[in-house]
Design an enzyme around this catalytic site. Structure first.
Site, PDB file in Angstrom:
ATOM      1  CG  MET A  22      -9.478 -67.922   0.658  1.00  0.00           C
ATOM      2  SD  MET A  22     -10.302 -69.531   0.678  1.00  0.00           S
ATOM      3  CE  MET A  22     -11.542 -69.282  -0.559  1.00  0.00           C
ATOM      4  CB  ALA A  48      -8.186 -65.437  -7.336  1.00  0.00           C
ATOM      5  CG  ASP A  71     -12.280 -53.874  -9.250  1.00  0.00           C
ATOM      6  OD1 ASP A  71     -11.032 -53.979  -9.195  1.00  0.00           O
ATOM      7  OD2 ASP A  71     -12.872 -53.356 -10.212  1.00  0.00           O
ATOM      8  CG  HIS A 104     -10.429 -59.766  -2.791  1.00  0.00           C
ATOM      9  ND1 HIS A 104     -10.593 -60.436  -3.976  1.00  0.00           N
ATOM     10  CD2 HIS A 104     -10.799 -60.633  -1.807  1.00  0.00           C
ATOM     11  CE1 HIS A 104     -11.026 -61.657  -3.734  1.00  0.00           C
ATOM     12  NE2 HIS A 104     -11.168 -61.804  -2.432  1.00  0.00           N
ATOM     13  N   GLY A 160     -16.280 -58.924   3.358  1.00  0.00           N
ATOM     14  CA  GLY A 160     -17.278 -58.509   2.375  1.00  0.00           C
ATOM     15  C   GLY A 160     -18.684 -58.971   2.749  1.00  0.00           C
ATOM     16  NE  ARG A 185     -15.861 -71.384  -5.211  1.00  0.00           N
ATOM     17  CZ  ARG A 185     -15.647 -71.169  -3.912  1.00  0.00           C
ATOM     18  NH1 ARG A 185     -16.156 -70.109  -3.327  1.00  0.00           N
ATOM     19  NH2 ARG A 185     -14.924 -72.007  -3.205  1.00  0.00           N
TER      20      ARG A 185
HETATM   21  O1  PAF Z   1     -13.731 -65.070   2.208  1.00  0.00           O
HETATM   22  C1  PAF Z   1     -12.659 -65.669   2.044  1.00  0.00           C
HETATM   23  O2  PAF Z   1     -11.915 -65.406   1.108  1.00  0.00           O
HETATM   24  C2  PAF Z   1     -12.261 -66.758   3.018  1.00  0.00           C
HETATM   25  O3  PAF Z   1     -13.356 -67.515   3.417  1.00  0.00           O
HETATM   26  C3  PAF Z   1     -11.462 -66.228   4.225  1.00  0.00           C
HETATM   27  C4  PAF Z   1     -12.295 -65.303   5.094  1.00  0.00           C
HETATM   28  C5  PAF Z   1     -10.222 -65.500   3.735  1.00  0.00           C
HETATM   29  C6  PAF Z   1     -11.019 -67.409   5.107  1.00  0.00           C
HETATM   30  O4  PAF Z   1     -10.244 -68.313   4.397  1.00  0.00           O
END
Ligand code: PAF
Length: 264
Positions: A27, A29, A32, A34, A144, A184
């Site tokens: 989503m 933002a 590390d 991601h 994750g 967050r």
């Molecule tokens: O984990 C997230 O960032 C979200 O829930 C996802 C899997 C991208 C779905 O919007």
């Protein structure tokens, strides 16, 4: 690295990708955690697609959709450095050309723990994940372990709906002091961040009673749950292989978990 925002551009760019294609859904933002997902995908697949889409369907009214951090200009270089070939950055109208009336239900796994605190959240997650799987047509998808209940819902959705995608879990990335990375965490003041460390300390006890006592003793931290569960079904059981915790620190809801067989 190619960046596209429409379905038509995505379809054309996806057709040009060779071999085994991996997707990392985010989503935005990016942190590390991601980056680790993208690097794993890069190491294990031939082509890597990243999606950056702040999915309104998984936020209830009054949740943090409006203040959720958005910073595409910083996210794109991170994707490129981690090895993405293609990034899909649609606006909501591209993903939901008409208001969705048919949704995927996450079933009972989506009703407990995070699902009890955030009704409808996991239906919104599995719905967008299935849509993004259709749009990006991956062979493998990386998620994750930090969002353990989301992972369980997605695994079960893929299994029950015969979606031909291998789902791979990637271990939670933590700061040096133990705090699990999350977009967050940016909402926390320094003092709240220090208090939030109690969550990883509580998990490290590997004991729900001792863990709850630790969290309850931490000022400014409001425990929602700390339970031992089965990581596939999210049923609470003393023999579960996963301890999950959620708490509110100020106005920020934080979650974390510990897979017991990995922590021994
Ligand atoms: O984990 C997230 O960032 C979200 O829930 C996802 C899997 C991208 C779905 O919007």
């Amino acid at each position: 690295m190619k960046v596209v925002s429409s379905r038509a551009e995505l379809a054309a760019a996806r057709s040009a990708l060779a071999g085994r294609v991996a997707v990392v859904m985010t989503m935005g933002a990016l942190h590390d955690g991601h980056v680790e997902l993208i690097k794993r995908a890069r190491a294990e697949a031939d082509s890597v697609v990243v999606t950056i889409f702040l999915n309104p369907l998984q936020f209830a009214a009054g949740e943090d959709l409006d203040r959720y951090p958005r910073r595409l200009e910083q996210d794109l270089p991170l994707c490129e450095a981690a090895g993405a070939d293609l990034v899909f950055t649609p606006l909501p109208a591209e993903v939901y050309p008409s208001a969705p009336i048919v949704r995927v239900s996450a079933g009972p796994i989506g009703d407990v723990f995070e699902g009890a605190a955030r009704p409808g959240h996991f239906d919104g997650v599995v719905t967008v994940v299935l849509k993004l799987m259709h749009l990006t047509r991956p062979h493998i998808a990386y998620f994750g372990q930090k969002d353990a209940q989301q992972l369980a819902c997605i695994r079960r959705m893929v299994q029950d709906l015969d979606v031909p995608v291998d789902v791979i879990a990637v271990a939670t990335v933590r700061d040096a002091d133990g705090l699990a990375l999350s977009s967050r965490n940016e909402y926390l003041t320094d003092a709240q961040r220090a208090s939030a460390l109690v969550l990883s300390r509580a998990l490290a006890t590997r004991d729900v009673v001792a863990g709850r006592a630790l969290v309850d003793a931490e000022p400014g931290v409001d425990l929602d749950y700390l339970e031992r569960v089965d990581s596939a079904t999210f049923e609470a059981t003393p023999d579960g292989d996963l301890i999950v915790v959620a708490a509110r620190v100020g106005t920020t809801r934080l979650i974390d978990n510990l897979l017991l067989e990995e922590a021994a």
